[in-house]
Design a protein around this motif. Structure first.
Motif, short mmCIF file in Angstrom:
data_model
loop_
_atom_site.label_atom_id
_atom_site.label_comp_id
_atom_site.label_asym_id
_atom_site.label_seq_id
_atom_site.Cartn_x
_atom_site.Cartn_y
_atom_site.Cartn_z
N THR A 663 -6.04 -4.85 -7.44
CA THR A 663 -6.34 -6.18 -7.97
C THR A 663 -7.55 -6.10 -8.87
N LEU A 664 -7.36 -6.43 -10.13
CA LEU A 664 -8.47 -6.43 -11.08
C LEU A 664 -9.33 -7.66 -10.85
N GLN A 665 -10.60 -7.44 -10.58
CA GLN A 665 -11.49 -8.55 -10.22
C GLN A 665 -11.69 -9.52 -11.37
N GLU A 666 -11.70 -9.01 -12.61
CA GLU A 666 -11.98 -9.89 -13.73
C GLU A 666 -10.85 -10.91 -13.93
N THR A 667 -9.61 -10.45 -13.73
CA THR A 667 -8.47 -11.31 -14.04
C THR A 667 -7.70 -11.75 -12.82
N VAL A 668 -8.06 -11.21 -11.65
CA VAL A 668 -7.35 -11.50 -10.40
C VAL A 668 -5.84 -11.24 -10.60
N VAL A 669 -5.54 -10.15 -11.27
CA VAL A 669 -4.16 -9.76 -11.53
C VAL A 669 -3.93 -8.40 -10.91
N SER A 670 -2.78 -8.24 -10.24
CA SER A 670 -2.45 -6.97 -9.63
C SER A 670 -1.83 -6.04 -10.66
N GLU A 671 -2.27 -4.80 -10.62
CA GLU A 671 -1.75 -3.80 -11.56
C GLU A 671 -1.22 -2.62 -10.76
N GLU A 672 -0.02 -2.19 -11.07
CA GLU A 672 0.59 -1.08 -10.35
C GLU A 672 -0.04 0.23 -10.81
N ILE A 673 -0.37 1.08 -9.83
CA ILE A 673 -0.97 2.38 -10.14
C ILE A 673 -0.17 3.46 -9.43
N MET A 674 -0.37 4.68 -9.87
CA MET A 674 0.30 5.83 -9.27
C MET A 674 -0.74 6.70 -8.59
N HIS A 675 -0.45 7.10 -7.38
CA HIS A 675 -1.29 8.06 -6.68
C HIS A 675 -0.44 8.75 -5.62
N ASN A 676 -1.03 9.69 -4.94
CA ASN A 676 -0.28 10.47 -3.95
C ASN A 676 -0.29 9.78 -2.59
N LEU A 677 0.58 10.26 -1.74
CA LEU A 677 0.56 9.94 -0.32
C LEU A 677 0.42 11.25 0.44
N ASP A 678 -0.08 11.17 1.65
CA ASP A 678 -0.16 12.39 2.44
C ASP A 678 0.52 12.27 3.80
N MET A 679 1.06 11.09 4.12
CA MET A 679 1.78 10.97 5.39
C MET A 679 2.62 9.71 5.41
N CYS A 680 3.81 9.83 5.97
CA CYS A 680 4.63 8.67 6.33
C CYS A 680 5.14 8.91 7.74
N GLU A 681 5.06 7.89 8.57
CA GLU A 681 5.43 8.03 9.97
C GLU A 681 6.48 6.98 10.34
N VAL A 682 7.58 7.47 10.90
CA VAL A 682 8.65 6.60 11.39
C VAL A 682 8.58 6.61 12.91
N THR A 683 8.40 5.44 13.51
CA THR A 683 8.32 5.35 14.97
C THR A 683 9.36 4.36 15.49
N VAL A 684 9.77 4.61 16.71
CA VAL A 684 10.74 3.74 17.37
C VAL A 684 9.99 2.57 17.99
N VAL A 718 7.33 12.33 11.66
CA VAL A 718 6.17 12.30 10.79
C VAL A 718 6.40 13.24 9.62
N ILE A 719 6.23 12.72 8.41
CA ILE A 719 6.34 13.51 7.19
C ILE A 719 4.93 13.67 6.63
N THR A 720 4.53 14.91 6.36
CA THR A 720 3.17 15.16 5.89
C THR A 720 3.21 16.02 4.63
N GLY A 721 2.12 15.97 3.91
CA GLY A 721 1.98 16.74 2.69
C GLY A 721 1.52 15.85 1.55
N VAL A 722 0.65 16.37 0.70
CA VAL A 722 0.17 15.60 -0.44
C VAL A 722 1.23 15.65 -1.54
N ASN A 723 1.82 14.50 -1.83
CA ASN A 723 2.89 14.45 -2.82
C ASN A 723 2.98 13.05 -3.40
#
Length: 906
Positions: A663-684, A718-723
Motif C-alpha cells: 500500500t503506497l502511503q501517499e496515494t493509499v493505493v495498493s500496488e502488486e509487487i513480485m517477490h519470492n516465497l520460502d514456504m507454503c504449508e498445507v494442514t488438515v 510443507v513445501i520449502t525453498g526460496v522460489n
C-alpha cells in the motif's frame, strides 16, 4: 650755469642726499590662515640718513620681489619709515605653510616726482602661515572587520586610523580614539588599536558591532564615526565538517552517499598524511548484520550447496515441531534466533539425522555467547540413550574454547585416535554473533569462523568406542544423560546433573541459529563466504580510487569497516564524499546503524600534530512497505466419492492464485509487487490424516524440477525453498487429496498458509472445504432405453452449485436411472405448490392428484418398481433461488410407493 651760490648750495645738498634707505637683512613673520595681518620680527621699518630732509629723508614705500607672492607691503608712515606686510587674499595653510620672498625700501628722491630716489638693499622675509583647526578627523576606511577565535585575549584585534586635513602638527594629529558603543568587552588606545578586555565566547555572542570615533589635538571630533565588526569564531578544533548525524535510507533506493559535503578542518596545520577508518555498527541487526533471513537450508541452496543438508533448528511448523516452545530472541523482523537459558534444551526426533554420520560431514552454526563459567556448555550432542552415557560426538564451549568431540566407531585396531579438537577463540566469549563451520574429514578437522580459517591448538586422542547396540539421542543445548547408566567413558570427571531435567547435563547459555549437519560432502569456501556475506555494508567506487592519490583501501570481510590512507587532503575529502551505504535486500531490517569515523593525521615531522575527534552519526533504515500476501481461489466444492477413491484423487487448489501487494502511503493505493516465497504449508483442519485410507499427494518430480522440497506428515504437507510465487502456484495446483474409504466421509477441510523470509511476512489463512457426493447403484428398467439419451444429455452439463463454485460431477449421469425425471418433476411440483398455497388442505389435495398422475404414468411405462430408491437433488431445478441461502446441498429421498420420506443434509 648757475650762480656760484646756487651751485655751492646744490653741491652741499647733493652731499646730504647721497644716502640709501636702510632695512634689516632678514624678517620673520607669522600670519594666521584666513587673516591678512602678518606679524614681523623685527617690525618693518626703513631708515634713511638723509632725514630729516623732505623727500630725500622720507621713505616712500617698499617693494616685494618674487613670483606669485600673496603678500603686499603697505607704508604706514613715510617720515618714520614704518610699514607692514599684508596678505593679498586669504591664505590656506593646507596649501602652503611658509612663504619666502625679498623686500626693498625706497625713499622719495629729490622731489615729489621721486627723482633720484634711492633703494635699500633687498631683505629676505620668511612668513609662516599659522593653522586654524578647521578640519575634523576622517577615518581612512568606511568600516573595519576582524575575526577572532573564542577563548583568547588579544593585544590588538584590529587597528582603526583617522587623518586630519589641518596643516599644523597640533590640529592635524589624532590625539585620541573612543568606542562609542556602551557595555562591550573591548577597549581602544590612542593609536587606534582595539583589543578585548575579556575572553570571548562564541556561544554567547557570534559578532560584535562597535561604533568608534576619533579626536584631533584641537579636540575636534571625527565628522563621521566608523563601524567595526568583530566576528567571533569558535575555537579552531580539527574536525570533520559538513557531517550529518542522521542519514535516512529508503529501502530499494540502491546506494546512498553518507558524507556528500564532508571536509576536514585542519586549523591550517601542514598535513602530510591522513588515515581514516569508517565503521558501520550492525552487530545488533539479526546475526551481526542484515542478511537474507530465509531458513538455513534454503540459504545453503541459494549459496550453491548440494543436497544432504539437515536443519536442526528450523522454524516451528507442523512438520518440524521440536523447536516449538523454545524461547526466541524476538528476531521476527530479521532472523529466527533461539535463546538457550540453561534450562530448556531440545531433543531432535529420531530419523532427522542418521545415527552414524558418513564421513566427510559438515557442522555449521551461528552462535552468540558470552564469558561462561567453568562448566562445559553443549551446543550439539549425540549420546547413548540408555545405560552407558557415552558421547559419540558433540560440539561444546568451555572456558572460551570451542571443542569438537568425535569418538570413532569400533574397529579392528584399538589404537589411540584423535578424539577432541580444541580451538581457543576470542569470538566464543565476546557476546557477538559469529558463524562457525567445521569441515570434518577424519582425522582432519577444519574450522572457519566468519569465513576465516583457524587451526586447532590442541588435539587429544582416545580409544574408539566399544561395540554396542544402544541407540543414541541427539540433543541441542545440553547433553542427554541416563541416570541408570554408567559413567561417561569419554570424560575423566563426570558432570553434575543440573537444570530442569534430570536427564540433561552441560547446559548451554547463549543464542543459536542455523544449526546444520551436512553429511557426505564438505562445505567449500565459496559457500562458506556466501553464507556469511552481509546484504548491507559500506561501498566506494573503485574507479574513483584509481584516480585519487589514495595509498590504501581496505574493507573487512562483511564490509562494515573501511580504512583509507592518503597524502592529499583534497583528494581524500573527495573519496570520503563518495563513500556510500548499500542494502541489497528487498525488505531490509529497519532501524539504526551507528556510524563512526576515526581519523589520524601527521605533519611534516611525521608526528601526530593535531588530534581529530571521532565523527559519529547513524544511518536510519526506514520501515519498508510491508507486502500483503493474499491467497485466493475456490474454497468450497464437492466431488463424487469415486474421484476421491481414484488414483488421481481430488485437486485441492485447482484455481489457486498468490498475489502480493503493498500500500503506497501517499496515494493509499495498493500496488502488486513480485517477490519470492520460502514456504507454503498445507494442514488438515480437524482430525489428522489416517494413513490407512487417506493421504495428500503431489508429483515429486514436478516439485524438484522447480527447485523446491516437500515434506509430509499426518497433519499436512510443507513445501520449502526460496522460489517465485508463480512456481509455488504451480506446485500447489498439483496437490491432491485421496481417500479410498469414503463411506463414512462427508467432508474434509484444509488450510493453506504461505510465507516469506522465514515467517516475517505471512499470507492469509486460505481454507478449503471439500464435500463428498455419495450416490446409490439402482437397478435399471428395461424400458429405460427410451429416456436414457435425453437424461444423459440434460444432466451431463448440469452442476451442483455450492457457494458460487462449480461442483459438477460428470459421473452422475451414468448412475441415475431415467425414471428419475418423473420423480424430479413430482418433487419440484410438490415444493412449488407447498410454497405457493402454504396450507395443508391444498397440499393434501395436490398429493392425491399427483398419485393419480403417477399411477397413470406407471401403467403407461410398464416398469418394475419393486425396491427402487431414487436420489434426487432438487437444487438442480431451483438453482440459486434456494441454494444461495444454504451452502450445504440438500438431497431428497423418495420411494415410488410413498410420499416424501425425509430430507437429508450431506
Amino acid at each position: 650755469y648757475l650762480p656760484i651760490p646756487i651751485r655751492l648750495s646744490s653741491c652741499i645738498l647733493g652731499a646730504f642726499l647721497s644716502h640709501k634707505p636702510w632695512i634689516e637683512t632678514t624678517y620673520h613673520g607669522i600670519v594666521t590662515e584666513n587673516d591678512d595681518k602678518v606679524l614681523l620680527d623685527p617690525p618693518l621699518i626703513a631708515l634713511d640718513k638723509d632725514a630729516p630732509l623732505r623727500y630725500a629723508g622720507e621713505i616712500c614705500g617698499f617693494r616685494i620681489h618674487g613670483q606669485n607672492v600673496p603678500f603686499e607691503a603697505v607704508m604706514l608712515d613715510k617720515s618714520t619709515g614704518e610699514g607692514v606686510i599684508r596678505a593679498k587674499d586669504k591664505l590656506d595653510c593646507e596649501l602652503q605653510k611658509e612663504h619666502t620672498f625679498t623686500i626693498q625700501a625706497y625713499d622719495c628722491g629729490e622731489g615729489p616726482d621721486g627723482t633720484n630716489m634711492k633703494k635699500s638693499h633687498k631683505a629676505t622675509v620668511h612668513i609662516q602661515v599659522n593653522d586654524v583647526n578647521e578640519y575634523s578627523p576622517v577615518f581612512k576606511e568606511k568600516s573595519y572587520k576582524a575575526t577572532v577565535i573564542e577563548g583568547k585575549k588579544y593585544d590588538s584585534i584590529v587597528k582603526v586610523e583617522a587623518v586630519d586635513a589641518d596643516c599644523s602638527f597640533q590640529f592635524s594629529q589624532i590625539c585620541s580614539y573612543e568606542i562609542v558603543t556602551p557595555d562591550v568587552p573591548f577597549t581602544i588606545d590612542k593609536d587606534g588599536n582595539i583589543k578585548n578586555t575579556e575572553k570571548l565566547n562564541y556561544s554567547k555572542e557570534r559578532m560584535y558591532k562597535l561604533t568608534v570615533t576619533a579626536y584631533d589635538c584641537g579636540k575636534n571630533r571625527a565628522s563621521e564615526d566608523v563601524l567595526v565588526k568583530i566576528n567571533i569564531k569558535p575555537t579552531c578544533k580539527p574536525s570533520w565538517q559538513g557531517f550529518n548525524k542522521r542519514i535516512e535510507y529508503e529501502p530499494g533506493t540502491g546506494s546512498l552517499a553518507l558524507f556528500p559535503s564532508i571536509r576536514l578542518e585542519t586549523c591550517e596545520e601542514p598535513i602530510t598524511s591522513i588515515q581514516a577508518s569508517i565503521e558501520l555498527e550492525t552487530n545488533h541487526i539479526g546475526k551481526g548484520c542484515d542478511r537474507d533471513t530465509y531458513s538455513e537450508k534454503s540459504l545453503h541452496r541459494l549459496c550453491g550447496a548440494s543436497t544432504g543438508t539437515v536443519e536442526l533448528l528450523p522454524a516451528p511448523s507442523s512438520a518440524t515441531n521440536w523447536t516449538v516452545g523454545l524461547p526466541t530472541d524476538n528476531g521476527h523482523d530479521s532472523d529466527q534466533v533461539f535463546e538457550f537459558n540453561g534450562t530448556q534444551p531440545i531433543k531432535v526426533p529420531e530419523g532427522v539425522v542418521s545415527t552414524s554420520l558418513k564421513e566427510p560431514f559438515t557442522i555449521s552454526v551461528w552462535m552468540r555467547h558470552g564469558p561462561g563459567g567453568r562448566e562445559k556448555e553443549t551446543i550439539l550432542c549425540n549420546s547413548d540413550k540408555t545405560e552407558m552415557n557415552r558421547h559419540h560426538y558433540s560440539l561444546y564451549v568451555h572456558n572460551c574454547r570451542l571443542v569438537l568431540l568425535l569418538r570413532q566407531d569400533p574397529t579392528e585396531s584399538e589404537n589411540y585416535k584423535p578424539a577432541e579438537f580444541h580451538w581457543k577463540l576470542d569470538q566464543v566469549c565476546d557476546k557477538e554473533w559469529h558463524h562457525y563451520v567445521l569441515n570434518i574429514e577424519f582425522p582432519a578437522v577444519a574450522l572457519f569462523v566468519d569465513g576465516a580459517s583457524f587451526e586447532p591448538f590442541l588435539v587429544t586422542e582416545d580409544y574408539p568406542l566399544h561395540a554396542s547396540k544402544i541407540e543414541t539421542q541427539l540433543t541441542i543445548g545440553a547433553c542427554w544423560q541416563d541416570l541408570s547408566g554408567h559413567d561417561n567413558d569419554t570424560e575423566t570427571v563426570s558432570e553434575p546433573l543440573t537444570g530442569g531435567s534430570a536427564r540433561m547435563a552441560q547446559y548451554f547459555r547463549g543464542n543459536l541459529a542455523g544449526l546444520m549437519i551436512r553429511s557426505g560432502k564438505l562445505e567449500n569456501k565459496k559457500v562458506i563466504d556466501c553464507l556469511y556475506t552481509c546484504k548491507e555494508g559500506l561501498d566506494v567506487q573503485q574507479v574513483l580510487l584509481k584516480n585519487m592519490s589514495i595509498r590504501q583501501v581496505e574493507f573487512n570481510p562483511n564490509q562494515s569497516s573501511l580504512t583509507l590512507e592518503g597524502d592529499d587532503i583534497e583528494s581524500f575529502e573527495k573519496v570520503m564524499q563518495h563513500i556510500s551505504y548499500l542494502n541489497s535486500r528487498q525488505f531490509p531490517t529497519p532501524g539504526i546503524r551507528h556510524l563512526r569515523v576515526t581519523t589520524t593525521v601527521k605533519c611534516f615531522n611525521e608526528e601526530t600534530c593535531i588530534s581529530v575527534p571521532d565523527a559519529e552519526g547513524y544511518v536510519m533504515v526506514l520501515q519498508p512497505e510491508e507486502p500483503k500476501i493474499s491467497l485466493s481461489g475456490i474454497d468450497h466444492f464437492a466431488r463424487g466419492a469415486a474421484e476421491f477413491e481414484s488414483t488421481e484423487g481430488v485437486t485441492l487448489f485447482p484455481e489457486l492464485r498468490i498475489v502480493s501487494t503493498i500500500t503506497l502511503q501517499e496515494t493509499v493505493v495498493s500496488e502488486e509487487i513480485m517477490h519470492n516465497l520460502d514456504m507454503c504449508e498445507v494442514t488438515v483442519v480437524g482430525d489428522d490424516l489416517d494413513g490407512d485410507h487417506e493421504s495428500l499427494e503431489v508429483d515429486l518430480a514436478q516439485v524438484q524440477q522447480r527447485g523446491l522440497e516437500i515434506s509430509s506428515s499426518n497433519v499436512g504437507m510443507v513445501i520449502t525453498g526460496v522460489n517465485t510465487m508463480a512456481n509455488y502456484e504451480q506446485v500447489l495446483h498439483l496437490i491432491r487429496y485421496r481417500n479410498w474409504h469414503t463411506e463414512a466421509l462427508f467432508d474434509r477441510k484444509f488450510k493453506l498458509v504461505c510465507s516469506e523470509l522465514n515467517g516475517r511476512y505471512v499470507s492469509n489463512d486460505f481454507k478449503v472445504e471439500v464435500n463428498v457426493i455419495h450416490t446409490a447403484n439402482p437397478m435399471e428398467h428395461v424400458n429405460n432405453a427410451m429416456w436414457q439419451p435425453q437424461f444423459i444429455n440434460q444432466v451431463k452439463h448440469a452442476s451442483v452449485d455450492l457457494s458460487g463454485h462449480n461442483l459438477a460431477n460428470t459421473h452422475q449421469a451414468s448412475v441415475v436411472p431415467s425414471a428419475a425425471t418423473i420423480v424430479i418433476v413430482v418433487c419440484v411440483s410438490f415444493l412449488v405448490f407447498m410454497i405457493i398455497l402454504g396450507v395443508f388442505r391444498i397440499r393434501a389435495a395436490h398429493q392425491r392428484t399427483m398419485r393419480d398422475q403417477e399411477n397413470g404414468k406407471e401403467n403407461e411405462m410398464d416398469w418394475d418398481d419393486s425396491a427402487l430408491t431414487i436420489t434426487v437433488n432438487p437444487m438442480e431445478v431451483l438453482g440459486q433461488q434456494i441454494e444461495s441461502r444454504t451452502r450445504t446441498p440438500q438431497y431428497c429421498f423418495f420411494n415410488h410407493n410413498s410420499d416424501i420420506m425425509k430430507g437429508h443434509s450431506t
